[in-house]
Scaffold this motif. Structure first.
Motif, PDB file in Angstrom:
ATOM      1  N   GLU A 227       0.833  -1.205   0.000  1.00  0.00           N
ATOM      2  CA  GLU A 227       0.000   0.000   0.000  1.00  0.00           C
ATOM      3  C   GLU A 227       0.867   1.255   0.000  1.00  0.00           C
ATOM      4  OE1 GLU A 227      -3.337   2.092   2.843  1.00  0.00           O
ATOM      5  OE2 GLU A 227      -3.169  -0.085   2.853  1.00  0.00           O
ATOM      6  N   MET A 228       1.901   1.272   0.838  1.00  0.00           N
ATOM      7  CA  MET A 228       2.793   2.429   0.886  1.00  0.00           C
ATOM      8  C   MET A 228       3.572   2.582  -0.416  1.00  0.00           C
ATOM      9  SD  MET A 228       4.323   2.455   4.757  1.00  0.00           S
ATOM     10  CE  MET A 228       5.155   4.039   4.607  1.00  0.00           C
ATOM     11  N   ALA A 229       4.028   1.458  -0.977  1.00  0.00           N
ATOM     12  CA  ALA A 229       4.817   1.511  -2.213  1.00  0.00           C
ATOM     13  C   ALA A 229       3.978   2.019  -3.376  1.00  0.00           C
ATOM     14  CB  ALA A 229       5.391   0.131  -2.526  1.00  0.00           C
ATOM     15  N   LEU A 230       2.714   1.666  -3.409  1.00  0.00           N
ATOM     16  CA  LEU A 230       1.840   2.121  -4.485  1.00  0.00           C
ATOM     17  C   LEU A 230       1.444   3.587  -4.318  1.00  0.00           C
ATOM     18  CD1 LEU A 230      -0.483  -0.990  -4.938  1.00  0.00           C
ATOM     19  CD2 LEU A 230       1.283  -0.178  -6.522  1.00  0.00           C
ATOM     20  N   SER A 231       1.560   4.091  -3.097  1.00  0.00           N
ATOM     21  CA  SER A 231       1.215   5.484  -2.828  1.00  0.00           C
ATOM     22  C   SER A 231       2.287   6.407  -3.401  1.00  0.00           C
ATOM     23  CB  SER A 231       1.116   5.708  -1.315  1.00  0.00           C
ATOM     24  OG  SER A 231       1.069   7.077  -1.020  1.00  0.00           O
ATOM     25  N   ASP A 232       1.858   7.511  -3.966  1.00  0.00           N
ATOM     26  CA  ASP A 232       2.807   8.496  -4.476  1.00  0.00           C
ATOM     27  C   ASP A 232       3.346   9.393  -3.364  1.00  0.00           C
ATOM     28  OD1 ASP A 232       2.503   7.557  -7.033  1.00  0.00           O
ATOM     29  OD2 ASP A 232       0.963   8.994  -7.572  1.00  0.00           O
ATOM     30  N   HIS A 233       2.849   9.218  -2.138  1.00  0.00           N
ATOM     31  CA  HIS A 233       3.231  10.096  -1.037  1.00  0.00           C
ATOM     32  C   HIS A 233       4.225   9.461  -0.074  1.00  0.00           C
ATOM     33  CE1 HIS A 233       0.148  12.782  -2.448  1.00  0.00           C
ATOM     34  NE2 HIS A 233      -0.719  11.792  -2.410  1.00  0.00           N
TER      35      HIS A 233
ATOM     36  N   SER B  29       7.865   7.464   0.504  1.00  0.00           N
ATOM     37  CA  SER B  29       9.148   7.157  -0.129  1.00  0.00           C
ATOM     38  C   SER B  29       9.660   5.812   0.384  1.00  0.00           C
ATOM     39  CB  SER B  29      10.160   8.253   0.195  1.00  0.00           C
ATOM     40  OG  SER B  29      10.474   8.216   1.578  1.00  0.00           O
ATOM     41  N   PHE B  30      10.708   5.316  -0.258  1.00  0.00           N
ATOM     42  CA  PHE B  30      11.325   4.088   0.230  1.00  0.00           C
ATOM     43  C   PHE B  30      11.874   4.294   1.632  1.00  0.00           C
ATOM     44  CE2 PHE B  30      11.927   2.798  -4.379  1.00  0.00           C
ATOM     45  CZ  PHE B  30      11.032   1.748  -4.307  1.00  0.00           C
ATOM     46  N   ALA B  31      12.348   5.499   1.936  1.00  0.00           N
ATOM     47  CA  ALA B  31      12.853   5.803   3.283  1.00  0.00           C
ATOM     48  C   ALA B  31      11.735   5.670   4.318  1.00  0.00           C
ATOM     49  CB  ALA B  31      13.456   7.201   3.315  1.00  0.00           C
ATOM     50  N   ASP B  32      10.526   6.109   3.971  1.00  0.00           N
ATOM     51  CA  ASP B  32       9.379   5.969   4.876  1.00  0.00           C
ATOM     52  C   ASP B  32       9.069   4.497   5.130  1.00  0.00           C
ATOM     53  OD1 ASP B  32       9.086   8.753   4.889  1.00  0.00           O
ATOM     54  OD2 ASP B  32       7.554   8.719   3.318  1.00  0.00           O
ATOM     55  N   ILE B  33       9.120   3.701   4.074  1.00  0.00           N
ATOM     56  CA  ILE B  33       8.841   2.268   4.205  1.00  0.00           C
ATOM     57  C   ILE B  33       9.906   1.599   5.065  1.00  0.00           C
ATOM     58  CG2 ILE B  33       8.632   0.081   2.950  1.00  0.00           C
ATOM     59  CD1 ILE B  33       7.509   1.759   0.569  1.00  0.00           C
ATOM     60  N   GLN B  34      11.168   1.959   4.833  1.00  0.00           N
ATOM     61  CA  GLN B  34      12.242   1.360   5.625  1.00  0.00           C
ATOM     62  C   GLN B  34      12.125   1.754   7.095  1.00  0.00           C
ATOM     63  OE1 GLN B  34      16.128   1.478   4.011  1.00  0.00           O
ATOM     64  NE2 GLN B  34      16.916   0.187   5.637  1.00  0.00           N
ATOM     65  N   ARG B  35      11.778   3.009   7.350  1.00  0.00           N
ATOM     66  CA  ARG B  35      11.635   3.476   8.730  1.00  0.00           C
ATOM     67  C   ARG B  35      10.512   2.719   9.448  1.00  0.00           C
ATOM     68  NH1 ARG B  35      12.593   8.337   7.604  1.00  0.00           N
ATOM     69  NH2 ARG B  35      10.537   8.886   6.842  1.00  0.00           N
ATOM     70  N   GLU B  36       9.406   2.473   8.741  1.00  0.00           N
ATOM     71  CA  GLU B  36       8.252   1.827   9.383  1.00  0.00           C
ATOM     72  C   GLU B  36       8.389   0.312   9.471  1.00  0.00           C
ATOM     73  OE1 GLU B  36       3.409   1.752   9.098  1.00  0.00           O
ATOM     74  OE2 GLU B  36       4.522   3.483   8.379  1.00  0.00           O
ATOM     75  N   TYR B  37       8.930  -0.328   8.414  1.00  0.00           N
ATOM     76  CA  TYR B  37       8.953  -1.792   8.365  1.00  0.00           C
ATOM     77  C   TYR B  37      10.347  -2.400   8.379  1.00  0.00           C
ATOM     78  CZ  TYR B  37       4.007  -1.457   7.239  1.00  0.00           C
ATOM     79  OH  TYR B  37       2.660  -1.199   7.286  1.00  0.00           O
ATOM     80  N   GLY B  38      11.398  -1.585   8.236  1.00  0.00           N
ATOM     81  CA  GLY B  38      12.757  -2.102   8.237  1.00  0.00           C
ATOM     82  C   GLY B  38      13.114  -2.888   6.982  1.00  0.00           C
ATOM     83  N   VAL B  39      12.482  -2.560   5.857  1.00  0.00           N
ATOM     84  CA  VAL B  39      12.693  -3.274   4.601  1.00  0.00           C
ATOM     85  C   VAL B  39      13.357  -2.323   3.610  1.00  0.00           C
ATOM     86  CG1 VAL B  39      11.540  -4.506   2.725  1.00  0.00           C
ATOM     87  CG2 VAL B  39      10.664  -4.703   5.043  1.00  0.00           C
ATOM     88  N   SER B  40      14.464  -2.751   3.002  1.00  0.00           N
ATOM     89  CA  SER B  40      15.186  -1.897   2.061  1.00  0.00           C
ATOM     90  C   SER B  40      14.416  -1.732   0.749  1.00  0.00           C
ATOM     91  CB  SER B  40      16.562  -2.494   1.763  1.00  0.00           C
ATOM     92  OG  SER B  40      16.428  -3.662   0.974  1.00  0.00           O
ATOM     93  N   ASP B  41      14.825  -0.743  -0.040  1.00  0.00           N
ATOM     94  CA  ASP B  41      14.156  -0.502  -1.325  1.00  0.00           C
ATOM     95  C   ASP B  41      14.290  -1.701  -2.247  1.00  0.00           C
ATOM     96  OD1 ASP B  41      16.911   0.078  -1.573  1.00  0.00           O
ATOM     97  OD2 ASP B  41      16.556   1.405  -3.268  1.00  0.00           O
ATOM     98  N   LYS B  42      15.432  -2.382  -2.198  1.00  0.00           N
ATOM     99  CA  LYS B  42      15.629  -3.584  -3.022  1.00  0.00           C
ATOM    100  C   LYS B  42      14.612  -4.665  -2.655  1.00  0.00           C
ATOM    101  CE  LYS B  42      19.143  -6.972  -4.239  1.00  0.00           C
ATOM    102  NZ  LYS B  42      20.520  -7.412  -4.003  1.00  0.00           N
TER     103      LYS B  42
END
Length: 71
Positions: free
Chosen positions: A17-23, A25-38
């Motif tokens: 859901e976060m990745a599909l959102s245009d709002h 970033s990968f940094a936001d996803i990593q901060r929340e879930y600890g998952v890298s952009d790769k």
């Protein structure tokens, strides 16, 4: 065999859901879930249809060309 870390289904859903959102970033996803952009890209490839994944990656590239900091 999955190439992404073992994550609960609700985390996978939230990451997608976060990745599909245009709002978000990968940094936001990593901060929340600890998952890298790769790993996010791999997770998206594994969970989206091929056409949806390609469209998502194309949108990322287009936004990235227009904004200094995106995904």
């Amino acid at each position: 065999m999955s190439k992404t870390p073992d994550l609960p289904p609700d985390h996978i859903s939230g990451i997608i859901e976060m990745a599909l959102s245009d709002h978000a970033s990968f940094a936001d996803i990593q901060r929340e879930y600890g998952v890298s952009d790769k790993h996010v890209k791999t997770l998206m490839r594994e969970n989206l249809k091929a056409g949806s994944y390609k469209a998502w990656r194309k949108r990322l590239r287009e936004f990235g060309d227009r904004r200094a900091v995106y995904k």
